[in-house]
Scaffold this motif. Structure first.
Motif, PDB file in Angstrom:
ATOM      1  N   GLY A  15       0.592  -1.438  -0.005  1.00  0.00           N
ATOM      2  CA  GLY A  15       0.133   0.064   0.145  1.00  0.00           C
ATOM      3  C   GLY A  15       0.956   1.358  -0.130  1.00  0.00           C
ATOM      4  N   ALA A  16       0.121   2.369  -0.098  1.00  0.00           N
ATOM      5  CA  ALA A  16       1.156   3.624  -0.139  1.00  0.00           C
ATOM      6  C   ALA A  16       1.928   3.712   1.019  1.00  0.00           C
ATOM      7  CB  ALA A  16      -0.225   4.830   0.025  1.00  0.00           C
ATOM      8  N   TRP A  17       1.722   3.075   2.208  1.00  0.00           N
ATOM      9  CA  TRP A  17       2.431   3.117   3.530  1.00  0.00           C
ATOM     10  C   TRP A  17       4.122   2.543   3.316  1.00  0.00           C
ATOM     11  CZ3 TRP A  17       4.554  -1.612   4.146  1.00  0.00           C
ATOM     12  CH2 TRP A  17       4.006  -2.800   3.597  1.00  0.00           C
ATOM     13  N   CYS A  18       4.324   1.759   2.208  1.00  0.00           N
ATOM     14  CA  CYS A  18       5.579   1.304   1.644  1.00  0.00           C
ATOM     15  C   CYS A  18       6.488   2.379   1.447  1.00  0.00           C
ATOM     16  CB  CYS A  18       5.613   0.216   1.018  1.00  0.00           C
ATOM     17  SG  CYS A  18       5.223   0.557  -0.836  1.00  0.00           S
ATOM     18  N   TRP A  19       5.890   3.639   1.206  1.00  0.00           N
ATOM     19  CA  TRP A  19       6.909   4.590   0.608  1.00  0.00           C
ATOM     20  C   TRP A  19       7.127   5.704   1.870  1.00  0.00           C
ATOM     21  CZ3 TRP A  19       8.833   4.895  -3.907  1.00  0.00           C
ATOM     22  CH2 TRP A  19       8.329   3.825  -5.197  1.00  0.00           C
ATOM     23  N   ASP A  20       6.728   5.313   2.945  1.00  0.00           N
ATOM     24  CA  ASP A  20       6.804   6.323   4.173  1.00  0.00           C
ATOM     25  C   ASP A  20       8.276   6.789   4.379  1.00  0.00           C
ATOM     26  OD1 ASP A  20       4.125   6.406   4.581  1.00  0.00           O
ATOM     27  OD2 ASP A  20       4.324   4.956   6.435  1.00  0.00           O
ATOM     28  N   ASP A  21       9.238   6.037   4.373  1.00  0.00           N
ATOM     29  CA  ASP A  21      10.650   6.263   4.521  1.00  0.00           C
ATOM     30  C   ASP A  21      11.211   6.941   3.509  1.00  0.00           C
ATOM     31  OD1 ASP A  21      10.292   5.112   6.930  1.00  0.00           O
ATOM     32  OD2 ASP A  21      11.721   3.251   6.283  1.00  0.00           O
ATOM     33  N   VAL A  22      10.909   6.692   2.192  1.00  0.00           N
ATOM     34  CA  VAL A  22      11.358   7.506   1.117  1.00  0.00           C
ATOM     35  C   VAL A  22      10.637   8.906   1.071  1.00  0.00           C
ATOM     36  CG1 VAL A  22      11.201   7.542  -1.361  1.00  0.00           C
ATOM     37  CG2 VAL A  22      11.552   5.259  -0.259  1.00  0.00           C
ATOM     38  N   ARG A  23       9.400   9.082   1.356  1.00  0.00           N
ATOM     39  CA  ARG A  23       8.835  10.323   1.592  1.00  0.00           C
ATOM     40  C   ARG A  23       9.457  11.112   2.581  1.00  0.00           C
ATOM     41  NH1 ARG A  23       2.412  10.828   1.963  1.00  0.00           N
ATOM     42  NH2 ARG A  23       3.222  12.735   0.905  1.00  0.00           N
ATOM     43  N   SER A  24       9.932  10.484   3.755  1.00  0.00           N
ATOM     44  CA  SER A  24      10.477  11.434   4.756  1.00  0.00           C
ATOM     45  C   SER A  24      11.810  11.806   4.130  1.00  0.00           C
ATOM     46  CB  SER A  24      10.692  10.677   6.077  1.00  0.00           C
ATOM     47  OG  SER A  24       9.479  10.378   6.699  1.00  0.00           O
ATOM     48  N   ALA A  25      12.531  10.944   3.477  1.00  0.00           N
ATOM     49  CA  ALA A  25      13.832  11.220   2.970  1.00  0.00           C
ATOM     50  C   ALA A  25      13.636  12.304   1.757  1.00  0.00           C
ATOM     51  CB  ALA A  25      14.464  10.244   2.455  1.00  0.00           C
TER      52      ALA A  25
END
Length: 239
Positions: A15-25
């Motif tokens: 889901g969209a959640w798997c991008w959380d660390d990338v989005r923070s970066a």
């Protein structure tokens, strides 16, 4: 003027959640992003979800697809706001191809088929082999957290053929993950031959979890390149 943003498209079972660390970066690098939550029912519906996200953003975008998400960005990337495509161990499909059937010649397979569990119209993953293939090079706690959030997908997603092939007209970058146990690296290299440029990373299938800073750095680089193009919002005037 408003600079481009990154629109992030996940793969199967996620889901969209798997991008959380990338989005923070990305945020730390001053890059805005949107992660689309795909229905994962069929390719046409998933493509419509990404097009709707692009409409809502209303800004030039770099469209990023991971794994099955590559099939989605291939179709959705003809949207007029898309300036570049990024494929992360992803399906850069051609006309008439699907994630279960590509015309790339005789290439080695992985154990993904063995890991899939079919129940009616849905396809899930074996509780042991699935995470091992997806997250084989991730720390145990990362694998456990991600595995707890995986969900079944519709059987139709494996047969969906993109209604458009955006990489024919939109520049693209392909990241080959050389230790991938889901999409074989040789299959990735064959698809990478369709891209404008390609790079190789020594990692497994899920760099979003294992190398989020590297993913963010690449995406930020492509956003900056798009922003610098003459005629783009925020670009310096030429001449």
């Amino acid at each position: 003027m408003t600079p481009p943003l990154a629109v992030l498209v996940h793969g199967l079972w996620h889901g969209a959640w798997c991008w959380d660390d990338v989005r923070s970066a990305l945020s730390a690098r001053g890059v805005d992003s949107v992660a689309v939550d795909l229905p994962l029912t069929d390719l046409a519906t998933d493509t419509a979800a990404v097009r709707a996200a692009l409409d809502a953003a209303g800004r030039p975008a770099v469209l990023v697809g991971h794994s099955y998400g590559g099939a989605v960005v291939t179709a959705a990337g003809v949207h007029p706001l898309v300036r570049e495509l990024v494929y992360l161990a992803a399906f850069q499909l051609d006309d008439g191809e699907s994630v279960s059937r590509t015309r790339l010649g005789d290439l080695p397979d992985t154990r993904l088929g063995e890991a899939m569990v079919v129940s009616g119209d849905e396809v899930g993953l074996d509780a042991v082999l699935g995470p091992r293939l997806l997250y084989g090079d991730a720390p145990a706690e990362v694998t456990a957290a991600a595995t707890a959030r995986l969900r079944p997908v519709g059987r139709q997603v494996f047969r969906g053929v993109p209604e458009a092939v955006a990489w024919r007209t939109v520049p693209s970058t392909y990241v080959v993950c050389t230790a991938d146990e889901v999409v074989h690296p040789e299959r990735q290299r064959a698809m990478a031959g369709r891209a404008t440029r390609s790079v190789e990373w020594a990692c497994g299938h899920s760099p979003l979890a294992t190398r989020p800073d590297a993913v963010a750095e690449l995406v930020a680089e492509r956003v900056a390149a798009v922003d610098a193009e003459p005629g783009q919002p925020g670009a310096a005037p030429s001449g």
